[in-house]
Design a protein around this motif. Sequence first.
Motif, PDB file in Angstrom:
ATOM      1  N   PRO A 219       0.872  -1.255   0.153  1.00 11.33           N
ATOM      2  CA  PRO A 219      -0.033   0.151  -0.133  1.00 11.33           C
ATOM      3  C   PRO A 219       0.806   1.375  -0.062  1.00 11.33           C
ATOM      4  O   PRO A 219       1.982   1.173   0.583  1.00 11.33           O
ATOM      5  N   ASP A 220       0.364   2.453  -0.460  1.00 14.10           N
ATOM      6  CA  ASP A 220       1.005   3.757  -0.851  1.00 14.10           C
ATOM      7  C   ASP A 220       1.932   4.232   0.289  1.00 14.10           C
ATOM      8  O   ASP A 220       2.913   4.486   0.172  1.00 14.10           O
ATOM      9  N   HIS A 221       1.169   4.023   1.549  1.00 17.69           N
ATOM     10  CA  HIS A 221       1.729   4.641   2.780  1.00 17.69           C
ATOM     11  C   HIS A 221       2.408   3.517   3.588  1.00 17.69           C
ATOM     12  O   HIS A 221       2.993   3.973   4.665  1.00 17.69           O
ATOM     13  N   ASP A 222       2.303   2.267   3.301  1.00 12.68           N
ATOM     14  CA  ASP A 222       3.333   1.489   4.068  1.00 12.68           C
ATOM     15  C   ASP A 222       4.679   1.488   3.935  1.00 12.68           C
ATOM     16  O   ASP A 222       5.221   1.928   2.892  1.00 12.68           O
ATOM     17  N   THR A 223       5.412   1.336   5.049  1.00 14.50           N
ATOM     18  CA  THR A 223       6.884   1.461   4.904  1.00 14.50           C
ATOM     19  C   THR A 223       7.757   0.096   4.958  1.00 14.50           C
ATOM     20  O   THR A 223       8.857   0.123   4.993  1.00 14.50           O
ATOM     21  N   GLU A 224       6.972  -0.972   5.598  1.00 12.57           N
ATOM     22  CA  GLU A 224       7.699  -2.339   5.797  1.00 12.57           C
ATOM     23  C   GLU A 224       7.029  -3.379   4.984  1.00 12.57           C
ATOM     24  O   GLU A 224       5.610  -3.513   4.858  1.00 12.57           O
ATOM     25  N   MET A 225       7.715  -4.312   4.340  1.00 13.65           N
ATOM     26  CA  MET A 225       7.304  -5.284   3.738  1.00 13.65           C
ATOM     27  C   MET A 225       6.537  -6.109   4.709  1.00 13.65           C
ATOM     28  O   MET A 225       6.956  -6.304   5.810  1.00 13.65           O
ATOM     29  N   PRO A 226       5.250  -6.897   4.223  1.00 10.87           N
ATOM     30  CA  PRO A 226       4.667  -7.806   5.271  1.00 10.87           C
ATOM     31  C   PRO A 226       5.150  -9.009   5.661  1.00 10.87           C
ATOM     32  O   PRO A 226       6.166  -9.736   4.548  1.00 10.87           O
ATOM     33  N   ALA A 227       5.415  -9.477   6.823  1.00  7.74           N
ATOM     34  CA  ALA A 227       6.120 -10.595   7.370  1.00  7.74           C
ATOM     35  C   ALA A 227       5.728 -11.716   6.571  1.00  7.74           C
ATOM     36  O   ALA A 227       6.465 -12.837   6.428  1.00  7.74           O
ATOM     37  N   GLY A 228       4.612 -11.958   6.195  1.00 14.04           N
ATOM     38  CA  GLY A 228       3.835 -13.039   5.594  1.00 14.04           C
ATOM     39  C   GLY A 228       4.278 -13.394   4.129  1.00 14.04           C
ATOM     40  O   GLY A 228       3.664 -14.188   3.435  1.00 14.04           O
ATOM     41  N   ILE A 229       4.954 -12.504   3.380  1.00 17.21           N
ATOM     42  CA  ILE A 229       5.022 -12.559   2.023  1.00 17.21           C
ATOM     43  C   ILE A 229       5.810 -13.594   1.564  1.00 17.21           C
ATOM     44  O   ILE A 229       5.406 -14.241   0.702  1.00 17.21           O
ATOM     45  N   ASP A 230       7.034 -14.170   2.031  1.00 21.09           N
ATOM     46  CA  ASP A 230       7.697 -15.032   1.973  1.00 21.09           C
ATOM     47  C   ASP A 230       7.150 -16.648   2.000  1.00 21.09           C
ATOM     48  O   ASP A 230       7.090 -17.438   0.974  1.00 21.09           O
ATOM     49  N   PRO A 231       6.436 -16.722   2.980  1.00 17.43           N
ATOM     50  CA  PRO A 231       5.738 -17.913   3.208  1.00 17.43           C
ATOM     51  C   PRO A 231       4.565 -17.926   2.264  1.00 17.43           C
ATOM     52  O   PRO A 231       4.183 -19.164   1.449  1.00 17.43           O
ATOM     53  N   PHE A 232       3.956 -16.875   1.936  1.00 19.75           N
ATOM     54  CA  PHE A 232       2.932 -16.951   1.127  1.00 19.75           C
ATOM     55  C   PHE A 232       3.401 -17.444  -0.438  1.00 19.75           C
ATOM     56  O   PHE A 232       2.708 -18.128  -1.089  1.00 19.75           O
ATOM     57  N   LEU A 233       4.494 -16.761  -1.061  1.00 21.20           N
ATOM     58  CA  LEU A 233       5.037 -16.916  -2.331  1.00 21.20           C
ATOM     59  C   LEU A 233       5.512 -18.610  -2.299  1.00 21.20           C
ATOM     60  O   LEU A 233       5.118 -19.121  -3.271  1.00 21.20           O
ATOM     61  N   ASP A 234       5.915 -19.058  -1.380  1.00 23.48           N
ATOM     62  CA  ASP A 234       6.434 -20.416  -1.301  1.00 23.48           C
ATOM     63  C   ASP A 234       5.155 -21.099  -1.442  1.00 23.48           C
ATOM     64  O   ASP A 234       5.161 -22.251  -2.480  1.00 23.48           O
ATOM     65  N   ARG A 235       4.155 -20.998  -0.600  1.00 22.93           N
ATOM     66  CA  ARG A 235       2.768 -21.752  -0.911  1.00 22.93           C
ATOM     67  C   ARG A 235       2.195 -21.668  -2.502  1.00 22.93           C
ATOM     68  O   ARG A 235       1.910 -22.659  -2.782  1.00 22.93           O
ATOM     69  N   LEU A 236       2.258 -20.653  -2.776  1.00 24.01           N
ATOM     70  CA  LEU A 236       1.785 -20.104  -4.064  1.00 24.01           C
ATOM     71  C   LEU A 236       2.301 -21.118  -5.156  1.00 24.01           C
ATOM     72  O   LEU A 236       1.930 -21.782  -6.054  1.00 24.01           O
ATOM     73  N   PHE A 237       3.729 -20.790  -5.260  1.00 21.72           N
ATOM     74  CA  PHE A 237       4.694 -21.632  -6.100  1.00 21.72           C
ATOM     75  C   PHE A 237       4.553 -23.088  -6.246  1.00 21.72           C
ATOM     76  O   PHE A 237       4.564 -23.987  -6.840  1.00 21.72           O
ATOM     77  N   ASP A 238       4.485 -23.673  -4.816  1.00 22.64           N
ATOM     78  CA  ASP A 238       4.094 -24.893  -4.467  1.00 22.64           C
ATOM     79  C   ASP A 238       2.957 -25.520  -5.371  1.00 22.64           C
ATOM     80  O   ASP A 238       2.787 -26.685  -5.953  1.00 22.64           O
ATOM     81  N   LYS A 239       1.648 -24.656  -5.030  1.00 24.03           N
ATOM     82  CA  LYS A 239       0.372 -25.245  -5.504  1.00 24.03           C
ATOM     83  C   LYS A 239       0.736 -25.110  -7.165  1.00 24.03           C
ATOM     84  O   LYS A 239       0.068 -25.860  -7.803  1.00 24.03           O
ATOM     85  N   ALA A 240       1.337 -24.097  -7.597  1.00 26.92           N
ATOM     86  CA  ALA A 240       1.522 -23.866  -9.085  1.00 26.92           C
ATOM     87  C   ALA A 240       2.351 -25.172  -9.583  1.00 26.92           C
ATOM     88  O   ALA A 240       1.868 -25.832 -10.587  1.00 26.92           O
ATOM     89  N   ALA A 241       3.443 -25.455  -8.641  1.00 30.60           N
ATOM     90  CA  ALA A 241       4.355 -26.558  -9.361  1.00 30.60           C
ATOM     91  C   ALA A 241       3.616 -27.895  -9.489  1.00 30.60           C
ATOM     92  O   ALA A 241       3.599 -28.587 -10.471  1.00 30.60           O
ATOM     93  N   ARG A 242       2.686 -28.122  -8.332  1.00 28.67           N
ATOM     94  CA  ARG A 242       1.892 -29.431  -8.556  1.00 28.67           C
ATOM     95  C   ARG A 242       1.032 -29.602  -9.416  1.00 28.67           C
ATOM     96  O   ARG A 242       0.692 -30.759  -9.675  1.00 28.67           O
TER      97      ARG A 242
END
Length: 462
Positions: A219-242
């Motif tokens: 979001p435009d006014h946030d200054t920190e990346m969300p803590a859950g972004i890496d676990p989310f991407l891992d799950r998304l890539f796993d689901k896509a790969a399968r």
Amino acid sequence: MRPVSSYPDIPSARRILLRRARVPLCLTTPEAFTRMPDGRDEDGTTLLDIRVEDGTLTAIGPSGQTHASVDEGGIAQVDLAGRQVWPMFLDCHAHLDKTQIIPRAGNADGSFAGAREGSMADRQRHWTQADIERRMEFALRCAVHHGSSAIRTHLDSHEGQAEATWEVFQTVRGKWRERITLQAVALAVAEVYDTPFGDRLLDLVAAAGGIVGTFLRLPDHDTEMPAGIDPFLDRLFDKAARRGLDVDLHVDETANPASRMLEHVARAVLRTGFPGRVVCGHCCSLAMQAPSQVQRTLELCATAGVGIVTLPTANLYLQDRRPGITPRWRGVTLVREMQAAGLTVAVGGDNVRDPFFPYGDNDMLDTLRQAVRILHLDHPIADMPSLAGRNAAQLMGLEQGVLRPGAAARLVIFNARSLNEMLSRPQSDRIVLDRGHLVTEPLPAYEELDDILQAPSPGNMS
């Protein structure tokens, strides 16, 4: 005497020899030639003879030296006198489900938020299967008229809408299969993929031979990346790969320099060993980041093999838009730096006549012309044509976008001789020669959609 500016007659014929065609070398391959050309001009183009038989390119080589049997009978010979010939275009990022809705779906302030609100309201009120199909086919008629052979479209895939939209897409893809290659990406908010509907959507996409997509931006006014972004991407890539699916993401479509989703995507590809293709579109915030951050991100993307699509028209329109303020930056990503880092970069047409971009006509040459000016893709200009040709085909996993023997003869012939002439006029008189047959259908009239778009008639306009 025929004026220099007029075309020679291009016949629809089983066998054609196009003589003295000027072709950008970036739209060919070394193995294409019967003998390598002796030289190129300052635009990176050269004069070639191109032979077409039964809709296939059978020989390509230096002008006047390619064919031992050019005098044989039964072949239509056309002297192009140095006019440009390109393979048909590819648009690797479009939104065919939203196209043409601008008469009924406005954007109150021209902002990203206004575009999202206008598009969502239109979807909720009007998106029947018949409505989507008519607008999609209108866009495809425009694209084919202008010389496109492939489009990858992102499809809004919300619960309650996804099944209908994907059914329409598959119907349209089947109807147009012989004229244009269509690919589709499921565009859903990230949170969806951690719900039961997300699993159903992935199965729907897999059954349709589609691609996984989502939005990733801070979001435009946030200054920190969300803590859950890496676990989310891992799950998304796993689901896509399968499911054997590729991934195509909207990434960092914001001026917020703290939005570093592109870096996290590249790290996730490397961390998971994802086997499919990964494409990231927009990547606007990269242009607002420190040089050290840019270098780190591009090195990661190069190592991970992440491809990039720049969408200059929509980003120029939406980014840095503030009421009463002239924009201070162009809203686009760092194409030159990406190319220098070894990334494959393509250009996409993105939105057409919808709240995210209220203009356009599914014309990839128009997109290229604007990209050159917005992104300073000149001096030199020689590799520019590949952004809507070879590079786009690579990101889409298609064997299109280059001229080589054995490929389908899908050509666009222009009156322009140099790339400067190409970019200085719209080339609205271009000729599309698809497998030996002239594409003669005119552009569809906007009036064809008046009944669904509720456009005012001239007599009722105030």
